[in-house]
Design an enzyme around this catalytic site. Structure first.
Site, PDB file in Angstrom:
ATOM      1  N   GLU A   1      30.866  47.909  36.784  1.00 26.47           N
ATOM      2  CA  GLU A   1      31.471  47.721  37.976  1.00 26.47           C
ATOM      3  C   GLU A   1      30.783  46.765  39.066  1.00 26.47           C
ATOM      4  OE1 GLU A   1      34.956  48.602  40.248  1.00 26.47           O
ATOM      5  OE2 GLU A   1      34.078  50.032  41.476  1.00 26.47           O
TER       6      GLU A   1
ATOM      7  N   HIS B   1      32.307  62.350  14.873  1.00 25.18           N
ATOM      8  CA  HIS B   1      33.843  61.812  14.481  1.00 25.18           C
ATOM      9  C   HIS B   1      34.748  60.735  14.736  1.00 25.18           C
ATOM     10  CE1 HIS B   1      32.043  65.712  12.661  1.00 25.18           C
ATOM     11  NE2 HIS B   1      31.409  66.318  13.945  1.00 25.18           N
TER      12      HIS B   1
ATOM     13  N   LYS C   1      44.607  42.942  41.770  1.00 24.22           N
ATOM     14  CA  LYS C   1      45.330  43.969  42.978  1.00 24.22           C
ATOM     15  C   LYS C   1      46.610  43.571  43.668  1.00 24.22           C
ATOM     16  CE  LYS C   1      41.407  47.411  44.406  1.00 24.22           C
ATOM     17  NZ  LYS C   1      40.219  47.829  45.719  1.00 24.22           N
TER      18      LYS C   1
HETATM   19  O1  F6P Z   1      38.783  49.683  42.025  1.00 21.72           O
HETATM   20  C1  F6P Z   1      37.955  48.533  42.564  1.00 21.72           C
HETATM   21  C2  F6P Z   1      37.067  49.860  43.138  1.00 21.72           C
HETATM   22  O2  F6P Z   1      37.186  49.040  44.763  1.00 21.72           O
HETATM   23  C3  F6P Z   1      35.870  50.711  43.115  1.00 21.72           C
HETATM   24  O3  F6P Z   1      34.890  49.640  43.881  1.00 21.72           O
HETATM   25  C4  F6P Z   1      36.581  51.578  44.265  1.00 21.72           C
HETATM   26  O4  F6P Z   1      34.888  52.889  43.875  1.00 21.72           O
HETATM   27  C5  F6P Z   1      38.005  51.965  44.105  1.00 21.72           C
HETATM   28  O5  F6P Z   1      38.055  51.003  44.058  1.00 21.72           O
HETATM   29  C6  F6P Z   1      38.585  52.988  44.935  1.00 21.72           C
HETATM   30  O6  F6P Z   1      38.229  52.723  46.485  1.00 21.72           O
HETATM   31  P1  F6P Z   1      38.341  53.202  47.936  1.00 21.72           P
HETATM   32  O7  F6P Z   1      37.715  54.646  47.710  1.00 21.72           O
HETATM   33  O8  F6P Z   1      38.267  52.687  48.911  1.00 21.72           O
HETATM   34  O9  F6P Z   1      40.819  54.186  47.109  1.00 21.72           O
END
Ligand code: F6P
Length: 560
Positions: free
Chosen positions: A369, A400, A524
């Protein structure tokens, strides 16, 4: 990052030198390097903060390292380290510092960031966390029906889950024994299956939930939290003769950890059950602060502070050591050499200690990431490789599973072997201790044997007679071994900080920003649109044929 001319790394003089140098080393087998340099282990191994880093099985020599140091200088690594640790706005796309290292500064340190000393605020938030931990450990935190809390379920995902999950598992032996027993659990998946399992077996009267989300907008976490809230309300408000208010249930059964106090309040988290942290701490770097609440609940505050101190000693080393002695810099340079000059773009993380079961999953987020990027800090597409594909598993189990590919597949892979030197000294019963110590020796023997076979191939076997091609091992697969003196809160802190800084140094050389994650945003957004369509509130005809077919299959299944 701060290269003198703002040139991309592939145009730096040392990059060109390394390209030519790689041509000469490309076909030199590791066994030849070991054959010609008997002192290789000594010259490529460093020890710092309870860790031994063995880089002798990398396919490099002294000249390679010299050229890599030059590359690091030309790319501005020393000034970038200074910028990171002093709180400059290194996260350029979000215009803020990345100050996870401030979370592990000792209380008597000072760090002025943009005119403000932040150390006191960091320690106040630790103290606030300690107050909650103490209440739970004293059995003084009571649920809405008056019973002391026995179970804490962390609801979070990504950085709000993986770090605490990994560390609580790794340090479970450090649980203090003089406390009211509190068990910590983790539910992250948006499909609710992990949570459903807990709801089926935990007692709502003695269970609280920690809603961990930096943004407090992550649907995975909020959907679990909403289900948990409904479960508690349905189980507790009508409990016993006197109805209990929904407000009391939510108050007594939820803690929030977020950078957004407003959103926590809006959701219903009581003010005194809110732990906050700062925008300048990235999610995947946040386990050192209040997101680490589950860690502190498992190991106690003293051990949590020892964990911070271990990371801090790595920070100091990172800040002060010369490049040739600097563990994070060396580890980063090994990666740059493999990816950009030997063209090895797969990296496996292989701990030989069951307590590090989730370490690879944690590093997958930390590395990919952070550095899975293809645009420079100035917004230009890169024309060189950045983060390799990184995955892993407990080494003995992976032997394994996928080691076949490491030994005889067509992909070159670099491996990190990780193991503690000492184990099981604390086991009281002498017979059990003896047997467990023998198992530890067995694990280390396998760890050392695997890196040796990967290096030497067939030559690792003394009785090496003629054999058919399918029984041959080519070797020449580079690896790093990281040995911990033993797995303690302090050495685990150093180990994590080592990898955090490695990721940073690589980002500097690749001229990318390791502290944002725009690549996950589109997914998202599209998921929200798709959910509307699945819920019959959007226009299916806008979808491509495959997505349309999948949604229709789901609708058909719902009708059955
Ligand atoms: O999906 C990516 C992300 O933004 C990560 O960088 C982060 O750790 C995770 O989602 C959770 O985000 P939050 O703590 O804002 O719920």
């Amino acid at each position: 990052m701060a290269s003198a001319s703002n040139a991309t790394p592939d145009t730096l003089p040392a990059w060109q030198t390394l390209k030519h140098h790689a041509e000469t080393l490309q076909h030199v087998h590791l066994k030849t390097l070991f054959g010609t340099e008997p002192s290789r282990w000594k010259s490529f191994t460093r020890q710092v903060a309870g860790l031994t880093l063995d880089l002798s099985k990398q396919r490099w020599d002294d000249d390679t390292l010299e050229h890599l140091f030059t590359l690091a200088s030309e790319a501005g690594v020393p000034s970038a380290i200074e910028a990171l640790l002093s709180g400059k706005r290194v996260n350029v796309s979000e215009n803020r510092p990345a100050l996870h290292t401030a979370l592990r500064l000792p209380a008597d340190a000072t760090l002025e960031v943009e005119g403000e000393d932040i150390v006191a605020a960091v320690h106040e938030s630790l103290a606030q966390m300690e107050r909650l931990v103490s209440r739970l450990h004293a059995g003084q935190w009571r649920g809405a029906t008056g019973k002391p809390i026995r179970h804490v379920v962390n609801l979070g995902v990504g950085g709000s889950d993986l770090g605490p999950l990994m560390v609580t598992h790794a340090l479970a032996d450090y649980r203090p024994n003089d406390i009211h027993p509190v068990e910590v659990h983790f539910a992250s998946t948006m499909d609710g299956s992990q949570l459903a399992d807990y709801l089926s077996r935990l007692n709502p009267e003695t269970t609280i939930f920690v809603l961990s989300s930096k943004s407090f907008t992550t649907i995975d976490t909020l959907s679990n939290a909403n289900t948990a809230r409904e479960w508690l309300l349905s189980q507790l408000t009508q409990h016993g003769a006197t109805p209990i208010s929904a407000e009391l249930v939510v108050r007594q059964h939820f803690i929030g950890v977020s950078a957004s106090p407003e959103k926590m309040t809006e959701w219903g988290i009581a003010d005194d059950h809110q732990l906050t942290f700062w925008e300048w701490v990235g999610g995947r770097y946040s386990l050192w602060g209040t997101i680490g609440l589950p860690i502190a609940l498992v190991v106690g505050m003293d051990n949590f502070r020892a964990f911070l101190a271990g990371a801090h000693s790595m920070d100091r080393h990172f800040a002060e050591a010369e490049m040739a002695e600097n563990l994070p810099v060396l580890l980063a340079l090994a990666g740059i050499w493999n990816v950009n000059f030997l063209d090895i773009r797969a990296h496996s993380i292989l701990p030989y200690d069951g307590r590090l079961e989730y370490f690879a999953a944690y590093l997958e987020q930390l590395e990919m990431e952070s550095n899975g990027k293809s645009v420079t800090r100035q917004g230009q597409p890169v024309n060189y490789s950045t983060c390799p594909v990184l995955w892993g598993q407990l080494g003995p189990n992976a032997q394994h599973a996928f080691y076949q590919l490491l030994h005889q597949g067509t992909q070159p892979v670099v491996c990190d072997f990780i193991a503690p030197l000492k184990r099981y000294d604390e086991v009281e019963d002498p017979d059990t201790r003896r047997h467990l110590k023998a198992q530890h020796r067995l694990a280390l023997a396998n760890c050392f044997a695997q890196s040796r076979v990967l290096m030497l191939g067939d030559d690792a076997l003394e009785d090496d007679g003629p054999r058919p091609e399918h029984k041959r091992y080519r070797g020449n697969q580079p690896s790093t071994t990281v040995l911990l003196d033993q797995l303690t809160p302090a050495t685990l802190g150093s180990l994590i900080a080592l990898y955090e800084h490695k990721v940073f140094v690589q980002a500097v050389i690749w001229d990318i920003n390791p502290f944002d994650q725009w690549g996950v945003e589109l997914g998202k957004k599209i998921a929200t649109d798709t959910q509307k369509i699945i819920d019959h509130q959007g226009d299916l005809s806008r979808m491509d044929a495959s997505s349309k077919g999948l949604i229709e299959a789901f609708w058909a299944a719902e009708q059955e």
